[in-house]
Design a protein around this motif. Structure first.
Motif, PDB file in Angstrom:
ATOM      1  N   ILE A 191       0.836  -1.208   0.000  1.00 40.44           N
ATOM      2  CA  ILE A 191       0.000   0.000   0.000  1.00 40.44           C
ATOM      3  C   ILE A 191       0.868   1.255   0.000  1.00 40.44           C
ATOM      4  CG2 ILE A 191      -1.545   1.370   1.476  1.00 40.44           C
ATOM      5  CD1 ILE A 191      -2.997  -1.287   2.129  1.00 40.44           C
ATOM      6  N   VAL A 192       1.903   1.277   0.823  1.00 38.45           N
ATOM      7  CA  VAL A 192       2.816   2.427   0.867  1.00 38.45           C
ATOM      8  C   VAL A 192       3.455   2.652  -0.498  1.00 38.45           C
ATOM      9  CG1 VAL A 192       5.003   3.274   1.815  1.00 38.45           C
ATOM     10  CG2 VAL A 192       3.264   2.322   3.344  1.00 38.45           C
ATOM     11  N   ARG A 193       3.914   1.584  -1.110  1.00 42.74           N
ATOM     12  CA  ARG A 193       4.541   1.721  -2.429  1.00 42.74           C
ATOM     13  C   ARG A 193       3.530   2.206  -3.468  1.00 42.74           C
ATOM     14  NH1 ARG A 193       7.550  -2.977  -0.556  1.00 42.74           N
ATOM     15  NH2 ARG A 193       5.944  -4.373  -1.388  1.00 42.74           N
ATOM     16  N   MET A 201       0.674  11.447  -0.634  1.00 41.85           N
ATOM     17  CA  MET A 201       1.581  11.477   0.507  1.00 41.85           C
ATOM     18  C   MET A 201       1.183  10.451   1.560  1.00 41.85           C
ATOM     19  SD  MET A 201       2.200  15.615   0.921  1.00 41.85           S
ATOM     20  CE  MET A 201       0.453  16.019   0.697  1.00 41.85           C
ATOM     21  N   VAL A 202       2.178   9.814   2.148  1.00 38.97           N
ATOM     22  CA  VAL A 202       1.966   8.864   3.237  1.00 38.97           C
ATOM     23  C   VAL A 202       2.036   9.640   4.550  1.00 38.97           C
ATOM     24  CG1 VAL A 202       2.821   6.801   4.404  1.00 38.97           C
ATOM     25  CG2 VAL A 202       2.971   6.986   1.903  1.00 38.97           C
ATOM     26  N   ASP A 203       0.958   9.559   5.349  1.00 41.62           N
ATOM     27  CA  ASP A 203       0.880  10.307   6.600  1.00 41.62           C
ATOM     28  C   ASP A 203       1.056   9.357   7.772  1.00 41.62           C
ATOM     29  OD1 ASP A 203       0.336  12.107   8.644  1.00 41.62           O
ATOM     30  OD2 ASP A 203      -1.839  12.051   8.341  1.00 41.62           O
ATOM     31  N   VAL A 204       2.023   9.665   8.651  1.00 39.71           N
ATOM     32  CA  VAL A 204       2.336   8.797   9.785  1.00 39.71           C
ATOM     33  C   VAL A 204       1.824   9.319  11.120  1.00 39.71           C
ATOM     34  CG1 VAL A 204       4.338   7.744   8.668  1.00 39.71           C
ATOM     35  CG2 VAL A 204       4.653   9.839  10.011  1.00 39.71           C
ATOM     36  N   THR A 218      10.257   1.724   3.840  1.00 42.18           N
ATOM     37  CA  THR A 218       9.565   1.309   2.619  1.00 42.18           C
ATOM     38  C   THR A 218       9.368   2.440   1.612  1.00 42.18           C
ATOM     39  OG1 THR A 218       8.345  -0.361   3.893  1.00 42.18           O
ATOM     40  CG2 THR A 218       7.469   0.199   1.717  1.00 42.18           C
ATOM     41  N   SER A 219       9.017   3.628   2.098  1.00 43.82           N
ATOM     42  CA  SER A 219       8.658   4.732   1.211  1.00 43.82           C
ATOM     43  C   SER A 219       9.861   5.243   0.422  1.00 43.82           C
ATOM     44  CB  SER A 219       8.047   5.882   2.006  1.00 43.82           C
ATOM     45  OG  SER A 219       7.696   6.955   1.147  1.00 43.82           O
ATOM     46  N   THR A 220       9.643   5.491  -0.851  1.00 45.70           N
ATOM     47  CA  THR A 220      10.698   6.068  -1.700  1.00 45.70           C
ATOM     48  C   THR A 220      10.536   7.579  -1.821  1.00 45.70           C
ATOM     49  OG1 THR A 220       9.344   5.657  -3.672  1.00 45.70           O
ATOM     50  CG2 THR A 220      10.939   3.954  -3.038  1.00 45.70           C
ATOM     51  N   LYS A 221       9.507   8.109  -1.167  1.00 41.61           N
ATOM     52  CA  LYS A 221       9.249   9.551  -1.224  1.00 41.61           C
ATOM     53  C   LYS A 221       9.119  10.106   0.196  1.00 41.61           C
ATOM     54  CE  LYS A 221       7.087   9.557  -5.788  1.00 41.61           C
ATOM     55  NZ  LYS A 221       5.876   9.898  -6.582  1.00 41.61           N
ATOM     56  N   PRO A 222       9.300  11.432   0.367  1.00 38.14           N
ATOM     57  CA  PRO A 222       9.167  12.023   1.702  1.00 38.14           C
ATOM     58  C   PRO A 222       7.777  11.792   2.279  1.00 38.14           C
ATOM     59  CG  PRO A 222      10.190  13.572   0.180  1.00 38.14           C
ATOM     60  CD  PRO A 222       9.697  12.424  -0.652  1.00 38.14           C
TER      61      PRO A 222
END
Length: 391
Positions: A191-193, A201-204, A218-222
């Motif tokens: 899912i992250v990929r 954007m992935v929000d943590v 895992t993430s390739t982006k900020p």
């Protein structure tokens, strides 16, 4: 004589061209990454295109506060699950679309930093969408695609409740021994990929520590933390520890500071518990009316404003969180994620979106340059937004 006059003339010129804090604020691009008004207006039916006497947000006060871009939170509680959560998310998105349709001269939906800057040039608020809780995708990748097509700019991987593929901060702390898994599963990493591929954007914010570190790996982006503060100043499980903040900075991400009193002031939680206990009967009645705990708490605090104001932290405490994070990981990794309309209490003076200029004023008093304030208010968001969307 001319040499004696020169410093005096230079002083007069400097004063003549000096900008007030509000002028510096209004010139900057301000983006707030988290506001919960959409969840509330499904219940209250308020038209926030007009000036409101309650709540923290409307387009009139947003203009006064110099708010250029707002990410509207799409949220539902853990009682919504498969068959209901995704549909509810779409209802909230529909309400944002309706607000935009009623006010096309004031607000427009944007999908990337280029469109955001174009909206600012047109003097319109740039509206964006953040889906707060991975349970709203109901374990389906195709629902991510659909939400992205509707304008989802970030996905908060969990709310307080865990999903089958990611564990939340609440559950990692309170249910760690009974969890079926810890952190991201293989599907969670997929899912992250996929979010990376879509430019979402992935929000943590809200995720547990293990999930956080799995995302970083895992993430390739900020990645972003859309509404969190510093754990070292207020040890709430929703705040970020120093090691997490450093990892986020190394990833190129940004933490957007939350205004909620409970995440700003470590002494607030016991004080608000006593306040709510004192007014329990009325709170129970309000909960029956609004069918949602946060909105009932918000209304109770409004009814007993003079009493609730006494337990609110000073604005200086919010500034301390910003300053602490800047000193720890640098000014390029801090932003604004108010959580307005999603909580019952904020620091004194921060009553609505019209009050953002007070932050600029306090940062200037603390010695921040105009350049650094521009980064905190919106520049850092624009950078991470562009890094994810590619434009």
């Amino acid at each position: 004589m001319k040499k004696l006059l020169l410093p005096f003339i230079l002083l007069l010129i400097t004063k003549a061209y000096a900008q007030t804090p509000n002028q510096i604020h209004q010139k900057a691009i301000l983006v707030d990454t988290h506001n919960d008004i959409l969840s509330n207006i499904l219940i209250t039916k308020q038209d926030v295109g007009k000036l409101q006497s309650s709540g923290n947000f409307d387009l009139v006060r947003a203009k006064q506060g110099g708010l250029d871009g707002q990410i509207f939170s799409i949220w539902c509680g853990e009682e919504y699950g498969k068959g209901t959560a995704y549909a509810f998310a779409n209802r909230e998105i529909d309400s944002l679309y309706a607000l935009i349709a009623r006010n096309p001269d004031k607000i427009t939906l944007v999908h990337n930093s280029k469109e955001l800057l174009a909206a600012v040039k047109q003097q319109k608020m740039a509206a964006m969408i953040g889906v707060e809780g991975g349970h709203m995708i109901e374990d389906r990748i195709d629902y991510i695609d659909s939400l992205a097509k509707r304008g989802m700019n970030y996905l908060t991987l969990t709310w307080n409740n865990s999903t089958s593929w990611a564990t939340s901060a609440r559950d990692e702390v309170t249910k760690k021994d009974s969890l079926k898994h810890l952190g991201l599963t293989d599907y969670g990493k997929q899912i992250v990929r996929h979010l990376n591929e879509l430019g979402v954007m992935v929000d943590v914010s809200h995720v547990g520590e293990q999930t956080f570190y799995d995302v970083i790996a895992t993430s390739t982006k900020p990645v972003i933390a859309s509404h969190s503060c510093a754990y070292s100043l207020d040890p709430s499980r929703r705040n970020m520890k120093d090691a997490q903040l450093k990892a986020l900075a190394k990833n190129g991400g940004v933490v957007f500071v939350n205004f909620y009193s409970g995440f700003v002031d470590s002494t607030y939680t016991p004080k608000v518990a006593a306040f709510l206990h004192q007014h329990k009967a009325e709170l129970d009645s309000l909960t029956k009316i609004y069918h949602e705990g946060d909105l009932a708490n918000i209304r109770l605090n409004a009814i007993y404003k003079s009493e609730s104001d006494k337990i609110r932290p000073p604005l200086s405490m919010l500034i301390k969180h910003i300053d602490y994070i800047v000193k720890l990981i640098g000014v390029d990794h801090v932003g604004i994620g108010s959580d307005f309309d999603g909580a019952e209490s904020y620091p004194l003076g921060m009553d609505s979106v019209s009050d953002y200029p007070k932050i600029t004023e306090e940062l200037l008093k603390s010695g921040y340059s105009e350049k650094d304030i521009d980064k905190i208010l919106g520049g850092n968001f624009l950078r991470v937004f562009k890094a994810n969307t590619g434009k």
